[in-house]
Design an enzyme around this catalytic site. Structure first.
Site, PDB file in Angstrom:
ATOM      1  N   ALA A  53       0.337  -1.375   0.121  1.00 44.36           N
ATOM      2  CA  ALA A  53       0.020  -0.063  -0.140  1.00 44.36           C
ATOM      3  C   ALA A  53       1.167   1.451   0.294  1.00 44.36           C
ATOM      4  CB  ALA A  53      -0.824  -0.340   1.089  1.00 44.36           C
ATOM      5  N   ARG A  91      -5.312  -0.220  -9.116  1.00 47.13           N
ATOM      6  CA  ARG A  91      -5.277  -0.618  -8.012  1.00 47.13           C
ATOM      7  C   ARG A  91      -6.828   0.032  -6.751  1.00 47.13           C
ATOM      8  NH1 ARG A  91      -0.876  -4.716  -5.185  1.00 47.13           N
ATOM      9  NH2 ARG A  91      -2.853  -6.126  -5.155  1.00 47.13           N
ATOM     10  N   GLN A 197       3.918 -13.562  -1.866  1.00 44.22           N
ATOM     11  CA  GLN A 197       4.431 -11.985  -0.989  1.00 44.22           C
ATOM     12  C   GLN A 197       5.574 -12.390   0.246  1.00 44.22           C
ATOM     13  OE1 GLN A 197       1.385 -12.394  -1.998  1.00 44.22           O
ATOM     14  NE2 GLN A 197       0.476  -9.870  -3.144  1.00 44.22           N
ATOM     15  N   ASP A 238      -4.121  -2.187   3.832  1.00 39.68           N
ATOM     16  CA  ASP A 238      -3.762  -1.495   2.908  1.00 39.68           C
ATOM     17  C   ASP A 238      -4.775  -0.677   2.425  1.00 39.68           C
ATOM     18  OD1 ASP A 238      -2.913  -4.186   2.293  1.00 39.68           O
ATOM     19  OD2 ASP A 238      -3.170  -2.982  -0.309  1.00 39.68           O
ATOM     20  N   LYS A 249      -4.254  -8.587   3.338  1.00 38.85           N
ATOM     21  CA  LYS A 249      -3.903  -9.327   1.899  1.00 38.85           C
ATOM     22  C   LYS A 249      -5.071 -10.571   2.893  1.00 38.85           C
ATOM     23  CE  LYS A 249      -2.365  -9.416  -1.071  1.00 38.85           C
ATOM     24  NZ  LYS A 249      -2.760  -8.962  -2.494  1.00 38.85           N
TER      25      LYS A 249
END
Ligand code: MRU
Length: 342
Positions: A53, A91, A197, A238, A249
């Site tokens: 983010a 996004r 990630q 985020d 996530k």
């Protein structure tokens, strides 16, 4: 952040160009990409060359600066407006992106029709945004490190590290600071399907810093809670709503449920740019749905039955009732109160 002994940021501006560490290559290769137009930056955010983010917030801010540098005088306002729309469409979930983009956009358009000045302001505003974001992450790490006791075993999800921010990280900023203070810690790193990630980026950052850790599959966390081997959970976010609900996530929510069942504290670490003061509650957060191919293939190889459909929400919502506290640079607050206190 240190990568093989050299100091880097995830995004930075140099000689009129935006540079980024290519996060899609890590940890197998290290590469830097350069961008000279906002369209290229938008593509890089969409393709997740840069992700996380606060990092996409800074990339978006620099994207507007590049638009200001590239735009002809007579189309300046329209060009910037198009750049803003294109960058914001990349996004939808991380509010940092619109905070970064809008900060530079609003600062710049005030100077129309003084175009040389407006261009200069755009670059300075983007640099200021990125610098503030970096400092915020450093400070929240120092604040949050007070929660970490010597010997703690910490669970984290996704990559909330220096790569996901301009530098330092959010959850990993706390972990970095605790390690710097000489605390003996161990980090369980969720692999974070489908883009890994955790397994790729968090593990890489921890290895670079010499912080003891192990990667676990996303479904293994419950086993380590059950074994009483997790003392604290720290994730990033985020978007944080007014009522303290957060988006992070996919898989974060189930870790928070596990933490509550096992009476383990669950903390969220975030800079100020992650708060959305216009968002009342989790249900109001737009959740990005990504391509099903991310689940079904990795590096071109099939991992799943090719003709089955796959559902790929990139984020989930963790309600404030499951969050012990939100770690910010201004202090650690109850989730319900955090938006009012930062
Ligand atoms: O899809 P990504 O990799 O951009 O998602 C990143 C996360 O969810 C991070 O945990 C998050 O941005 C918060 S911490 C910087």
């Amino acid at each position: 952040m240190q990568i093989n002994g050299t100091e880097y940021r995830s995004v930075w501006f140099e000689q009129g160009r935006l540079k980024m560490i290519d996060q899609n290559l890590l940890p197998f290769e290290f590469g830097i990409k350069e961008f000279s137009s906002y369209m290229e930056v938008a593509a890089a955010i969409r393709e997740m060359t840069v992700r996380g983010a606060p990092a996409i917030g800074a990339a978006g801010a620099y994207g507007i600066a590049l638009a200001a540098l590239c735009s002809p005088d007579e189309k300046f306002r329209t060009y910037l407006r198009n750049a803003r729309e294109e960058l914001l469409s990349t996004r939808p979930t991380a509010i940092d992106l619109s905070n970064g983009v809008n900060y530079v956009y609003e600062s710049t358009i005030k100077f129309i029709p003084d175009f040389p000045h407006a261009r200069q302001v755009a670059v300075l505003a983007a640099q200021e945004y990125a610098h503030k974001s970096e400092m915020d992450c450093l400070e929240l790490g120092i604040v949050g490190s007070a929660l970490i006791q010597d010997g703690f075993r910490i669970l984290t999800h996704c990559n909330a590290g220096a790569l996901a921010t301009v530098d330092h990280g959010t959850a990993l900023s706390v972990i970095r600071q605790a390690h710097k203070q000489g605390k003996n810690i161990f980090v369980y790193v969720d692999e974070t399907r489908p883009r890994f990630q955790g397994a790729r980026l968090t593990a890489f950052e921890l290895q670079q810093e010499g912080i003891p850790h192990a990667i676990i599959t996303d479904s293994a966390a419950g086993f380590y809670f059950w074994k009483k081997e997790i003392d604290i959970v720290i994730t990033g976010a985020d978007r944080i709503c007014l009522n303290g609900d957060i988006a992070n996530k996919i898989g974060t929510y189930e870790k928070a449920v596990l933490a509550q069942v096992h009476k383990v504290p669950f903390y969220v670490a975030a800079p100020k740019s992650t708060f959305d003061l216009t968002c009342a509650k989790g249900e109001d957060i737009p959740i990005e749905i990504r391509d099903e191919d991310e689940i079904k293939r990795f590096n071109g190889n099939w991992l799943a039955n090719p003709s089955s459909a796959a559902l790929n929400p990139a984020f989930d919502i963790t309600p404030e009732s499951l969050i012990t506290g939100i770690i910010t640079s201004s202090g650690i607050f109850a989730a319900k109160e955090a938006a009012q206190r930062v």
